[in-house]
Design an enzyme around this catalytic site. Structure first.
Site, PDB file in Angstrom:
ATOM      1  N   LYS A 161       0.796  -1.270  -0.139  1.00  0.00           N
ATOM      2  CA  LYS A 161       0.111  -0.159   0.303  1.00  0.00           C
ATOM      3  C   LYS A 161       0.489   1.450  -0.027  1.00  0.00           C
ATOM      4  O   LYS A 161       2.137   1.286   0.360  1.00  0.00           O
ATOM      5  CB  LYS A 161      -0.518  -0.318   1.320  1.00  0.00           C
ATOM      6  CG  LYS A 161      -0.170   0.019   2.337  1.00  0.00           C
ATOM      7  CD  LYS A 161      -1.375  -0.403   3.915  1.00  0.00           C
ATOM      8  CE  LYS A 161      -0.468  -0.332   5.768  1.00  0.00           C
ATOM      9  NZ  LYS A 161      -1.291  -0.453   6.410  1.00  0.00           N
TER      10      LYS A 161
ATOM     11  N   TYR B 101      15.181  29.618   8.177  1.00  0.00           N
ATOM     12  CA  TYR B 101      14.324  30.577   8.381  1.00  0.00           C
ATOM     13  C   TYR B 101      14.255  30.830   9.775  1.00  0.00           C
ATOM     14  O   TYR B 101      15.020  30.193  10.265  1.00  0.00           O
ATOM     15  CB  TYR B 101      12.684  29.951   7.750  1.00  0.00           C
ATOM     16  CG  TYR B 101      12.389  30.619   6.127  1.00  0.00           C
ATOM     17  CD1 TYR B 101      12.302  31.565   5.828  1.00  0.00           C
ATOM     18  CD2 TYR B 101      11.781  28.843   5.881  1.00  0.00           C
ATOM     19  CE1 TYR B 101      12.234  31.008   3.890  1.00  0.00           C
ATOM     20  CE2 TYR B 101      12.257  28.729   4.440  1.00  0.00           C
ATOM     21  CZ  TYR B 101      11.836  30.159   4.030  1.00  0.00           C
ATOM     22  OH  TYR B 101      11.114  30.087   2.348  1.00  0.00           O
TER      23      TYR B 101
HETATM   24  C1  LIG Z   1      -0.870  -1.836   6.592  1.00  0.00           C
HETATM   25  C2  LIG Z   1      -1.498  -2.690   7.265  1.00  0.00           C
HETATM   26  C3  LIG Z   1      -0.614  -4.236   7.646  1.00  0.00           C
HETATM   27  C4  LIG Z   1       1.106  -4.321   7.182  1.00  0.00           C
HETATM   28  O1  LIG Z   1       1.356  -3.659   8.677  1.00  0.00           O
HETATM   29  P1  LIG Z   1       3.169  -4.087   8.802  1.00  0.00           P
HETATM   30  O2  LIG Z   1       2.656  -3.202  10.760  1.00  0.00           O
HETATM   31  O3  LIG Z   1       3.607  -2.892   7.712  1.00  0.00           O
HETATM   32  O4  LIG Z   1       3.571  -4.511   8.624  1.00  0.00           O
HETATM   33  C5  LIG Z   1      -0.985  -5.616   7.932  1.00  0.00           C
HETATM   34  N1  LIG Z   1      -2.626  -5.143   7.982  1.00  0.00           N
HETATM   35  C6  LIG Z   1      -2.889  -4.448   7.455  1.00  0.00           C
HETATM   36  C7  LIG Z   1      -4.884  -4.466   7.859  1.00  0.00           C
HETATM   37  C8  LIG Z   1      -2.319  -3.065   7.503  1.00  0.00           C
HETATM   38  O5  LIG Z   1      -3.255  -1.955   6.887  1.00  0.00           O
END
Ligand SMILES: *Cc1c(COP(=O)(O)O)cnc(C)c1O
Length: 361
Positions: free
Chosen positions: A33, A254
């Protein structure tokens, strides 16, 4: 390259291989993702599959369709949907769908084709997924749709609030019992993400979902490291685009939060918060140039940061490495996370589109 994220695809494949071995070679999903946590979704997906990933995970259908459009045929699950989502295209592309509530279930059942779904239950995270009071109705309706041939209930899943959440494992088992009572027989029951997959064997069920660990980063906040060999896959760097001598007393960036105490050389690097470098890294984030570690001088701006390199021999064209594999002597994403009061996940995922991803195998 002015701004570059160098992605080691071999590291991703190797991490997935090691992670899968750590869970006894069981069925493993790799989550790609958010553009593969900033590493590039399709490239990361291919590397993960080469390392043995059986499934890919994404948040939304558009992310899943991107994988399919790139020719990736591995099973993929998407679990967060637009309220008005038309599921037909996803079903036609053989994208498995996470389903969290009745109306969503009915929409998938009504869409053309036979949707393969994974029912999502909320076991204590308080986000997506059916609340315990709604499980029975959701399971009953899913079983009815399945008997009518409108869907296949391929999985049941949930997500943990913390790595060692035994209450949630018990709640999940309760959900499985209720599902079984309605006649559902899902082939894939899954709960654990990276942290629990490695640490809590009784959370593994039929499949584990590796996210951040596949990219070589620790799933534990506070920088402790899992007992499996992982190589960080992303190295973020920029070219020194200006290097100039200035007099003692010169203010930098800044607000002049950094005033140079002596005559010095200021090196300018063209990455800023517009590229995902947290502004909280002002005066704190580590940067390595020619093997020596410095700290961002003054505020992180939208497009650039300044490094005060003293009398060191730093010139235009030298590379400034923000983070990478600490085994090579450079700062880690965890170092940046600590400097900025966040987690390594956010450091890599925020890296923006102006940063060119270059891939090595
Ligand atoms: C992002 C996500 C994962 C992966 O989690 P990690 O901590 O990066 O291993 C697994 N399951 C779901 C539902 C997620 O949203």
């Amino acid at each position: 390259m002015m701004r570059e994220a160098l992605i080691d695809l071999g590291a991703i494949s190797g991490n997935v291989e090691n992670l899968r071995a750590a869970v006894g070679g069981m069925t493993s999903m790799v989550v790609v993702k958010a553009n593969g946590y900033g590493h590039g979704a399709t490239q990361s997906a291919r590397a993960a599959v080469a390392g043995g990933a059986d499934w890919l995970g994404v948040v939304d259908i558009d992310e899943a369709l991107e994988l399919r459009a790139a020719g990736i045929q591995t099973p993929v699950l998407a679990w967060l949907h637009d309220p008005d989502q038309d599921f037909a295209e996803a079903i036609a592309a053989r994208i498995d769908l996470g389903v969290s509530y009745l109306e969503q279930l009915d929409r998938v059942a009504a869409a053309s084709g036979t949707g393969q779904i994974h029912l999502k239950v909320d076991t204590g995270l308080g986000r997506n997924g059916a609340a315990p009071g709604d499980w029975a109705a959701l399971f009953d309706a899913a079983a009815a749709h399945e008997r009518a041939g409108r869907i296949v209930v391929r999985g049941i899943f949930s997500h943990l609030a913390g790595v060692s959440d035994t209450d949630q494992v018990a709640s999940f088992e309760q959900a499985l019992a209720e599902a079984a009572a309605t006649g559902l027989t899902p082939e894939l029951v899954h709960l654990a993400a990276s942290g629990a997959a490695l640490d809590v064997p009784n959370s593994r069920f039929d499949m584990v979902r590796f996210g951040v660990a596949a990219y070589g980063l620790s799933p534990y906040s506070g920088g402790s490291h899992p007992a499996v060999s992982l190589t960080p896959a992303m190295q973020l760097s920029g070219a020194v685009v200006s290097a100039k001598r200035v007099k003692a007393g010169t203010g930098v960036s800044y607000g002049h939060e950094h005033v140079v105490p002596r005559d010095t050389t200021l090196a300018l690097i063209p990455l800023g918060y517009g590229d995902g470098i947290p502004r909280h890294g002002s005066g704190a984030g580590p940067i390595s140039i020619k093997g020596k570690r410095y700290t961002v001088a003054g505020r992180v701006a939208m497009d650039q940061v300044v490094v005060d390199v003293g009398d060191d021999d730093v010139a235009v064209g030298d590379r400034a490495i923000f983070f990478g594999d600490p085994a090579t002597g450079v700062p880690s994403a965890d170092d940046w996370a600590e400097a900025c009061g966040t987690i390594n996940y956010e450091i890599v995922t925020r890296i923006g589109n102006r940063v060119v991803r270059r891939y090595t195998s």
